[in-house]
Design a protein around this motif. Structure first.
Motif, PDB file in Angstrom:
ATOM      1  N   GLY A 214       0.813  -1.207   0.000  1.00  0.00           N
ATOM      2  CA  GLY A 214       0.000   0.000   0.000  1.00  0.00           C
ATOM      3  C   GLY A 214       0.849   1.260   0.000  1.00  0.00           C
ATOM      4  N   LEU A 215       0.192   2.387  -0.184  1.00  0.00           N
ATOM      5  CA  LEU A 215       0.905   3.657  -0.258  1.00  0.00           C
ATOM      6  C   LEU A 215       1.507   4.054   1.087  1.00  0.00           C
ATOM      7  N   GLY A 216       0.844   3.704   2.176  1.00  0.00           N
ATOM      8  CA  GLY A 216       1.415   3.972   3.485  1.00  0.00           C
ATOM      9  C   GLY A 216       2.716   3.213   3.688  1.00  0.00           C
ATOM     10  N   TYR A 217       2.774   1.989   3.201  1.00  0.00           N
ATOM     11  CA  TYR A 217       4.004   1.200   3.279  1.00  0.00           C
ATOM     12  C   TYR A 217       5.117   1.864   2.476  1.00  0.00           C
ATOM     13  N   LEU A 218       4.782   2.388   1.284  1.00  0.00           N
ATOM     14  CA  LEU A 218       5.781   3.096   0.479  1.00  0.00           C
ATOM     15  C   LEU A 218       6.301   4.334   1.201  1.00  0.00           C
ATOM     16  N   LEU A 220       6.421   4.796   4.448  1.00  0.00           N
ATOM     17  CA  LEU A 220       7.271   4.350   5.550  1.00  0.00           C
ATOM     18  C   LEU A 220       8.651   3.953   5.033  1.00  0.00           C
ATOM     19  N   ARG A 221       8.688   3.275   3.901  1.00  0.00           N
ATOM     20  CA  ARG A 221       9.969   2.868   3.328  1.00  0.00           C
ATOM     21  C   ARG A 221      10.779   4.084   2.871  1.00  0.00           C
ATOM     22  N   ALA A 222      10.090   5.083   2.316  1.00  0.00           N
ATOM     23  CA  ALA A 222      10.792   6.306   1.910  1.00  0.00           C
ATOM     24  C   ALA A 222      11.310   7.070   3.122  1.00  0.00           C
ATOM     25  N   GLN A 223      10.550   7.034   4.218  1.00  0.00           N
ATOM     26  CA  GLN A 223      10.980   7.748   5.426  1.00  0.00           C
ATOM     27  C   GLN A 223      12.211   7.091   6.047  1.00  0.00           C
ATOM     28  N   THR A 224      12.261   5.765   6.042  1.00  0.00           N
ATOM     29  CA  THR A 224      13.409   5.071   6.635  1.00  0.00           C
ATOM     30  C   THR A 224      14.680   5.284   5.830  1.00  0.00           C
ATOM     31  N   THR A 225      14.567   5.560   4.532  1.00  0.00           N
ATOM     32  CA  THR A 225      15.743   5.810   3.691  1.00  0.00           C
ATOM     33  C   THR A 225      15.978   7.293   3.444  1.00  0.00           C
ATOM     34  N   ALA A 226      15.227   8.159   4.143  1.00  0.00           N
ATOM     35  CA  ALA A 226      15.358   9.619   3.988  1.00  0.00           C
ATOM     36  C   ALA A 226      15.144  10.054   2.541  1.00  0.00           C
ATOM     37  N   VAL A 229      11.953  12.960  -1.638  1.00  0.00           N
ATOM     38  CA  VAL A 229      11.337  13.135  -2.958  1.00  0.00           C
ATOM     39  C   VAL A 229      10.204  12.126  -3.153  1.00  0.00           C
ATOM     40  N   THR A 230      10.478  10.853  -2.885  1.00  0.00           N
ATOM     41  CA  THR A 230       9.445   9.818  -3.025  1.00  0.00           C
ATOM     42  C   THR A 230       8.331  10.018  -2.012  1.00  0.00           C
ATOM     43  N   PHE A 231       8.702  10.428  -0.807  1.00  0.00           N
ATOM     44  CA  PHE A 231       7.695  10.647   0.239  1.00  0.00           C
ATOM     45  C   PHE A 231       6.690  11.712  -0.196  1.00  0.00           C
ATOM     46  N   LEU A 232       7.193  12.875  -0.644  1.00  0.00           N
ATOM     47  CA  LEU A 232       6.284  13.951  -1.067  1.00  0.00           C
ATOM     48  C   LEU A 232       5.532  13.576  -2.339  1.00  0.00           C
ATOM     49  N   ALA A 233       6.190  12.878  -3.246  1.00  0.00           N
ATOM     50  CA  ALA A 233       5.513  12.466  -4.478  1.00  0.00           C
ATOM     51  C   ALA A 233       4.353  11.523  -4.169  1.00  0.00           C
ATOM     52  N   THR A 234       4.547  10.632  -3.207  1.00  0.00           N
ATOM     53  CA  THR A 234       3.463   9.731  -2.802  1.00  0.00           C
ATOM     54  C   THR A 234       2.313  10.508  -2.180  1.00  0.00           C
ATOM     55  N   CYS A 235       2.638  11.534  -1.375  1.00  0.00           N
ATOM     56  CA  CYS A 235       1.583  12.372  -0.781  1.00  0.00           C
ATOM     57  C   CYS A 235       0.750  13.043  -1.858  1.00  0.00           C
ATOM     58  N   PHE A 236       1.419  13.610  -2.870  1.00  0.00           N
ATOM     59  CA  PHE A 236       0.676  14.275  -3.945  1.00  0.00           C
ATOM     60  C   PHE A 236      -0.075  13.274  -4.816  1.00  0.00           C
TER      61      PHE A 236
END
Length: 260
Positions: A214-218, A220-226, A229-236
């Motif tokens: 799921g997107l929440g899992y993505l 979390l994975r982006a947050q653990t690797t800092a 870019v992916t984190f904000l892109a997933t939010c949008f």
């Protein structure tokens, strides 16, 4: 004819100005974002161009599309189940006076006040990580929104209309189908609209706690690797998915039933 055309132009003018103001505000926010990001590291605040490129990449990535489909299915199923359960509780409270106090004074306050993160933690303790735990959390949190809206709709029904319907037929199911349900449709659609928006937020919280997809899992994975870019892109991407669902499904349904 001349007067009507002038009045039509006058009615369209405020809408055009409001749209121009809204678009200008978006441009100003993007410009402010770009200026702020220039002085910060990319892992703290990436620029809008980098996030935009990553957003485009996400929508052509099969793995991302798979996670998107999983999260969307969870939200849709949760909204439908919450609508059914909330509506059933509202009808039970409305149709059975003995149950009114139980539903309105016991069940509704507990569901309204119970913290969202509490449901997520309980689901992580009670169930294995997966679809069921995520849907359980979403349904438990969304039920009171549907319950409140349908209860208000039932209270707002004109009793004289129901009496008129009963004067034409003794079949209670026919009165419910022909009168009660059509009058409740606006309240049901309002409940679905609210639950759909909140469902996306809840899905991310529950997926962050313990879902393997799921997107929440993505996120979390982006947050653990800092990977900001992916984190904000997933939010949008979530914002785009919400707007698409609302504009393509919920709004057309509201217009269809409003025209009846």
């Amino acid at each position: 004819m001349r007067n009507s055309s002038v009045s039509t132009r006058g009615a369209d003018a405020p809408d055009w100005k409001a749209r121009l103001l809204g678009e200008g505000l978006i441009v100003a926010l993007l410009a402010g974002w770009w200026l702020t990001a220039r002085g910060l590291p990319a892992f703290v605040l990436p620029g809008p161009l980098a996030v935009g490129r990553r957003l485009l990449d996400l929508f052509i990535d099969p793995a991302f599309l798979g996670h998107t489909a999983i999260s969307t299915l969870r939200v849709v199923v949760s909204v439908l189940l919450a609508s059914l359960i909330g509506s059933a509780l509202a009808f039970l409270s409305h149709g059975v006076p003995a149950c009114a106090a139980i539903v309105q004074e016991r069940i509704k306050p507990v569901l309204n006040s119970f913290p969202s993160i509490g449901w997520a933690i309980l689901a992580a303790i009670w169930f294995d990580a997966g679809d069921f735990s995520v849907i359980f959390v979403e349904v438990a949190i969304l039920i009171p929104f549907c319950l409140v809206n349908v209860s208000e709709g039932l209270r707002a029904i004109d009793r004289e209309l129901l009496e008129m319907g009963r004067s034409f037929t003794r079949r209670a199911a026919r009165v419910w189908w022909r009168i009660t349900l059509p009058l409740l449709v606006p309240y049901l659609l309002s409940a679905i609209r609210i639950a759909y928006g909140i469902g996306w937020k809840i899905a991310l919280v529950s997926e962050l706690v313990g879902a393997p997809s799921g997107l929440g899992y993505l996120m979390l994975r982006a947050q653990t690797t800092a990977d900001s870019v992916t984190f904000l892109a997933t939010c949008f991407a979530i914002v785009l998915l919400f707007v698409a669902g609302e504009r393509l499904v919920i709004v057309p349904l509201e217009r269809r039933f409003a025209a009846r």
